[in-house]
Design a protein around this motif. Structure first.
Motif, mmCIF file in Angstrom:
data_model
loop_
_atom_site.group_PDB
_atom_site.id
_atom_site.type_symbol
_atom_site.label_atom_id
_atom_site.label_comp_id
_atom_site.label_asym_id
_atom_site.label_seq_id
_atom_site.Cartn_x
_atom_site.Cartn_y
_atom_site.Cartn_z
ATOM 1 N N MET A 1 28.371 13.672 -19.104
ATOM 2 C CA MET A 1 29.018 14.968 -18.933
ATOM 3 C C MET A 1 28.046 16.103 -19.242
ATOM 4 N N LEU A 2 27.310 15.984 -20.341
ATOM 5 C CA LEU A 2 26.347 17.027 -20.714
ATOM 6 C C LEU A 2 25.268 17.188 -19.645
ATOM 7 N N ALA A 3 24.740 16.061 -19.177
ATOM 8 C CA ALA A 3 23.695 16.129 -18.149
ATOM 9 C C ALA A 3 24.234 16.725 -16.854
ATOM 10 N N ALA A 4 25.451 16.329 -16.477
ATOM 11 C CA ALA A 4 26.052 16.855 -15.249
ATOM 12 C C ALA A 4 26.295 18.357 -15.346
ATOM 13 N N ILE A 5 26.800 18.804 -16.488
ATOM 14 C CA ILE A 5 27.014 20.241 -16.685
ATOM 15 C C ILE A 5 25.687 20.981 -16.588
ATOM 16 N N GLY A 6 24.627 20.389 -17.153
ATOM 17 C CA GLY A 6 23.297 21.005 -17.063
ATOM 18 C C GLY A 6 22.826 21.135 -15.625
ATOM 19 N N ILE A 7 23.014 20.072 -14.838
ATOM 20 C CA ILE A 7 22.615 20.100 -13.422
ATOM 21 C C ILE A 7 23.425 21.141 -12.656
ATOM 22 N N ILE A 8 24.740 21.159 -12.920
ATOM 23 C CA ILE A 8 25.600 22.115 -12.217
ATOM 24 C C ILE A 8 25.226 23.547 -12.562
ATOM 25 N N ILE A 9 25.028 23.814 -13.861
ATOM 26 C CA ILE A 9 24.631 25.168 -14.272
ATOM 27 C C ILE A 9 23.354 25.569 -13.553
ATOM 28 N N PHE A 10 22.381 24.679 -13.534
ATOM 29 C CA PHE A 10 21.088 24.975 -12.912
ATOM 30 C C PHE A 10 21.266 25.283 -11.422
ATOM 31 N N LYS B 1 17.663 22.318 -20.181
ATOM 32 C CA LYS B 1 17.627 21.653 -21.481
ATOM 33 C C LYS B 1 18.727 20.609 -21.613
ATOM 34 N N LEU B 2 19.866 20.833 -20.963
ATOM 35 C CA LEU B 2 20.951 19.853 -21.014
ATOM 36 C C LEU B 2 20.670 18.621 -20.166
ATOM 37 N N ALA B 3 19.872 18.795 -19.122
ATOM 38 C CA ALA B 3 19.627 17.686 -18.179
ATOM 39 C C ALA B 3 18.142 17.378 -18.057
ATOM 40 N N LYS B 4 17.438 17.373 -19.168
ATOM 41 C CA LYS B 4 16.004 17.067 -19.142
ATOM 42 C C LYS B 4 15.750 15.661 -18.596
ATOM 43 N N PRO B 5 14.660 15.463 -17.848
ATOM 44 C CA PRO B 5 14.319 14.114 -17.377
ATOM 45 C C PRO B 5 14.206 13.109 -18.524
ATOM 46 N N ALA B 6 13.815 13.592 -19.715
ATOM 47 C CA ALA B 6 13.686 12.690 -20.871
ATOM 48 C C ALA B 6 15.017 12.039 -21.227
ATOM 49 N N LEU B 7 16.134 12.744 -21.002
ATOM 50 C CA LEU B 7 17.445 12.169 -21.289
ATOM 51 C C LEU B 7 17.725 10.981 -20.374
ATOM 52 N N PHE B 8 17.371 11.110 -19.100
ATOM 53 C CA PHE B 8 17.597 10.017 -18.154
ATOM 54 C C PHE B 8 16.718 8.815 -18.511
#
Length: 549
Positions: free
Chosen positions: A120-129, A371-378
């Motif tokens: 959810m956090l990563a998706a929100i980051g992608i959507i915001i971006f 920052k919410l969807a950094k590649p490092a998270l994936f």
């Protein structure tokens, strides 16, 4: 460790300012998307920042009008026939949330697996971006805060990126590019060593720069027009400001349709809040745990107040909460300060706020999204194994291509398939024994520990008092899920603030799923454990607590 509201003002006030700058256009955009008066979004921002924060136990969560409710609000206002009747439904939703909080229904939030929350956090980051790119190019037809795949202007998240090329504003691109450069430079280590730049935050510089450039560009081909600026309703007097507040139609309380809308909003708003609470707690550097039922009560009080004075329904919202955390917020003061800023700016300086280009705010949100969807998270989620990675990726894709609640539902369904398959093998038993006189506590884990046990294990850990010793015994454990390991890793950080001596026993052969460095140092052998009171000795002093699932 208790956090005093005034203990971290040097961190909280700048963070609150950033959240305020992000929140204002979101409040207005969500009101526009909801078909409600623009000022109702501002009222909801005030209530979320001041009222909800005053009753909340969340140190970093920020509340306000939520994009996820915009469609429900739009349909409700149309079906009920007027905005003041709709406000009665908001009051009812608040009452229901308070009741849910009293009944301790907030524990439902703990039954969402970590992979789904991180997705959810990563998706929100992608959507915001993705949603902010058009604003950076100067195309602002779609309201701020629209997080659904299909947008209010008829485009979707991706088609909008092509559509915006027909409406490029050179002035907006210039401001957005310069703003991004400022924010990136402000993040560099050499900047953080300079004292003045520790006080003056990058987002504030971005906003001031945007206002100055907007003035400089006036009368030229790069001029920023009013529809590309923040747009707060401007009252000509104090009486005019007061007239923007609206009372609900109390006679509508007997209307069954009003109750249906109220119950619907209460359920959706509560789910969004509980999901945001867990996500915000995961982003908290101190890994503090928000009491979920207290948060439901706080949100309920906020919605009662919002409905009584003409505001949209509120929830805790991840965009503003993550902006708060990434801007260095430490306590509830940052959220409270942002609410006070919304109130005073709407009252005293609306004309100044209306000089802020949306391109400046887009740059701030682009950084938040990244920052919410950094590649490092994936990469991190991939390393934890397929049982974590697949639900994570499915949640990300589902939210990006649908909306928040539908996407989470799909991700949760996939996660449950994996967990139920493993749960067929072994039952779960959590055993907790403790000796209060000697301040020794022991939690004995069963053979199979999954995310379904998160709530109970977290409850046991939160019961451990300060200045004690805790042994988590995994000698009988065959498999322990990543979610539970994450709870233990988070507890390790909070234990430092409570002076709890945490040890792990019998876990030498378990797979720590990426937490080897964090938890490995806590593992002790039998020589250490034999000096602690045995289970039998402790059970003669305090009755054993046995829970099964």
């Amino acid at each position: 460790m208790k956090n005093n509201l005034f203990s971290s003002l040097k961190d909280d006030l700048p963070a609150g300012l950033v959240v305020f700058l992000v929140a204002v256009p979101l409040c207005l955009g969500i009101a526009l998307a909801s078909g409600a008066p623009l000022f109702s979004g501002i009222i909801a921002g005030m209530v979320g920042g001041i009222v909800v924060t005053s009753f909340s136990g969340s140190q970093l969560g920020v509340s306000g009008p939520a994009a996820g409710l915009a469609v429900i609000v739009l349909a409700a206002i149309q079906d009920l026939g007027s905005f003041d009747i709709f406000l009665m439904a908001v009051v009812i939703a608040g009452v229901i949330q308070v009741v849910l909080g009293i009944l301790r229904a907030g524990i439902i939030g703990y039954y969402f697996p970590s992979s789904v929350i991180k997705g959810m956090l990563a998706a929100i980051g992608i959507i915001i971006f993705l949603k902010q790119i058009p604003h950076a190019f100067g195309y602002d037809a779609d309201p701020e805060g629209d997080l659904g795949f299909i947008q209010a202007d008829g485009e979707n998240t991706f088609s909008e990126l092509l559509n915006m090329l027909n409406f490029i504003s050179p002035g907006a691109i210039t401001i957005a590019t310069l703003s991004l450069a400022i924010l990136i430079i402000w993040e560099q280590k050499f900047m953080k060593k300079i004292k003045v730049f520790q006080i003056v935050q990058g987002p504030l510089v971005v906003v001031v720069t945007g206002i100055v450039l907007g003035m400089v560009f006036q009368g030229s081909d790069m001029a920023i027009t009013a529809d590309h600026m923040v747009s707060i309703p401007v009252a000509d007097s104090l009486a005019g400001f007061a007239n923007q507040f609206t009372l609900p139609d109390f006679t509508a309380i007997t209307n069954p349709q009003v109750w249906v809308v109220g119950i619907t909003m209460a359920i959706v708003a509560s789910l969004e809040t509980l999901l945001c609470v867990e996500a915000t707690d995961k982003l908290d550097p101190q890994k503090r745990v928000t009491p979920p039922s207290q948060e439901l009560r706080a949100q309920g009080i906020g919605n009662m107040v919002a409905g009584l004075i003409g505001g949209l329904p509120v929830t805790q919202v991840i965009v503003r909460s993550s902006a708060n955390i990434q801007s260095g917020g430490k306590t509830r003061m940052s959220a409270l300060f942002h609410g006070l800023l919304i109130l005073f700016s709407a009252l005293l300086i609306p004309n100044v706020l209306n000089l802020i280009p949306l391109a400046s705010l887009a740059a701030i949100l682009l950084v938040v999204g990244y920052k919410l969807a950094k590649p490092a998270l994936f990469k991190q989620m991939y390393k934890t194994g397929w049982k974590q990675f697949i639900p994570f990726v499915v949640t990300v894709l589902a939210i990006v291509f649908t909306d928040l609640l539908v996407g989470i539902g799909i991700g949760l369904a996939v996660a449950i398939v994996f967990i139920l398959f493993n749960n067929l093998k072994n039952p779960y038993i959590l055993k907790n024994t403790h000796d209060q006189s000697n301040k020794h506590f022991r939690i004995v884990l069963s053979e199979q520990v999954t995310f379904l046990n998160k709530a109970q294990i977290l409850k046991e850990l939160n019961r451990i008092p300060e200045n004690t010793e805790l042994l988590i015994d995994g000698s009988k454990t065959v498999s322990i899920e990543h979610d539970v390991l994450e709870i233990i890793a988070d507890f390790k950080e909070s234990a430092k603030f409570k002076n709890i001596d945490l040890k792990l026993y019998g876990m030498e052969n378990l797979d720590f799923n990426g937490y080897d460095d964090v938890l490995g140092e806590l593992v002790v052998d039998h020589a250490v454990v034999k000096n602690m009171p045995s289970d039998e000795a402790m059970e003669t002093k305090i009755p054993n607590v046995l829970s099964s699932n």
